[in-house]
Design an enzyme around this catalytic site. Structure first.
Site, PDB file in Angstrom:
ATOM      1  N   THR A  75     -41.261 -13.940  64.909  1.00 12.90           N
ATOM      2  CA  THR A  75     -41.035 -13.000  65.901  1.00 12.90           C
ATOM      3  C   THR A  75     -42.073 -11.856  65.870  1.00 12.90           C
ATOM      4  O   THR A  75     -43.208 -12.141  65.279  1.00 12.90           O
ATOM      5  CB  THR A  75     -39.724 -12.199  65.753  1.00 12.90           C
ATOM      6  OG1 THR A  75     -39.361 -11.265  66.628  1.00 12.90           O
ATOM      7  CG2 THR A  75     -39.643 -11.304  64.529  1.00 12.90           C
ATOM      8  N   LYS A  80     -33.338  -7.803  65.023  1.00 11.87           N
ATOM      9  CA  LYS A  80     -34.109  -8.131  63.750  1.00 11.87           C
ATOM     10  C   LYS A  80     -34.497  -7.033  63.128  1.00 11.87           C
ATOM     11  O   LYS A  80     -35.423  -6.956  62.179  1.00 11.87           O
ATOM     12  CB  LYS A  80     -35.603  -9.205  64.001  1.00 11.87           C
ATOM     13  CG  LYS A  80     -35.111 -10.304  64.666  1.00 11.87           C
ATOM     14  CD  LYS A  80     -36.172 -10.859  65.069  1.00 11.87           C
ATOM     15  CE  LYS A  80     -35.843 -12.326  66.255  1.00 11.87           C
ATOM     16  NZ  LYS A  80     -36.980 -12.803  67.147  1.00 11.87           N
ATOM     17  N   GLY A 131     -37.063  -4.768  59.046  1.00 11.82           N
ATOM     18  CA  GLY A 131     -37.292  -5.675  59.936  1.00 11.82           C
ATOM     19  C   GLY A 131     -37.663  -6.840  59.526  1.00 11.82           C
ATOM     20  O   GLY A 131     -38.436  -6.746  58.468  1.00 11.82           O
ATOM     21  N   SER A 150     -45.524 -13.563  64.513  1.00  7.38           N
ATOM     22  CA  SER A 150     -46.244 -14.355  65.488  1.00  7.38           C
ATOM     23  C   SER A 150     -47.019 -13.370  66.271  1.00  7.38           C
ATOM     24  O   SER A 150     -48.196 -13.634  66.509  1.00  7.38           O
ATOM     25  CB  SER A 150     -45.546 -15.138  66.424  1.00  7.38           C
ATOM     26  OG  SER A 150     -44.887 -16.220  65.611  1.00  7.38           O
TER      27      SER A 150
END
Length: 186
Positions: free
Chosen positions: A14, A46, A59, A139
């Site tokens: 993410t 998250k 996170g 990402s």
């Protein structure tokens, strides 16, 4: 018989962004969970508040179950070291590097309280941000990091506004990042 040229399904992480500005700290993450080229979930959470007083933000990017396992371990360490975040993070990093089961976890986490921020991964890297107070993982992490740094230098936006806008910009570029954001601030 399995085809050796076929790889296992790839889980893409993410984007999580941490921003410090004007005595505030904000952490934001998108909600997308993907497996190969399929979006499995679009509203995952998250970024979480942990600790007895909820004054620690965490996170994670990477495998969701691994990220959650690390969150639980960090909460245990925070309790063990009576809220001393730096000590808890150092001990978690040490355990992650030396414990055979923990070494298998595929996640990276950002951790912050009002004074300190850390990036921790399974290789044993424990990093703090540059003077700008910005960290990003996942990402779309590099996209969000670049956007947040530019916004911090060239605008008067708050930490929360920079975190939100940085994620929105990353989502425009990274196919593994969406705009269903979770944002927390201390």
């Amino acid at each position: 018989m399995a085809d050796p040229t076929q790889s296992a399904p790839t889980s893409h992480s993410t984007t999580v962004l941490l921003v410090r500005r004007a005595g505030k700290v904000a952490m934001a993450a998108d909600g997308q969970v993907t497996l190969n080229n399929t979006v499995l979930k679009s509203r995952a959470r998250k970024v979480r508040r942990i600790g007895a007083d909820g004054q620690t933000l965490v996170g994670f990017a990477g495998a969701a179950a691994d990220g959650l396992a690390l969150l639980a371990r960090l909460e245990d360490k925070l309790e063990e070291y009576r809220g001393n975040l730096e000590r808890a993070v150092v001990e978690l990093a040490r355990g992650w590097r030396t414990d055979r089961a923990l070494r298998q976890l595929q996640a990276t986490i950002l951790i912050a309280d009002r004074e300190r921020s850390f990036l921790l991964n399974g290789v044993g890297d424990l990093l703090q941000p540059d003077e700008d107070g910005i960290l990003a993982i996942g990402s779309g992490g590099n996209f969000a990091l670049a956007a947040a740094r530019a916004l911090q230098v060239h605008t008067d936006l708050s930490a929360v506004e920079i975190a939100r806008k940085g994620l929105e910009i990353a989502a425009e570029i990274c196919v593994f990042t969406n705009t269903n954001l979770t944002v927390e601030e201390l």
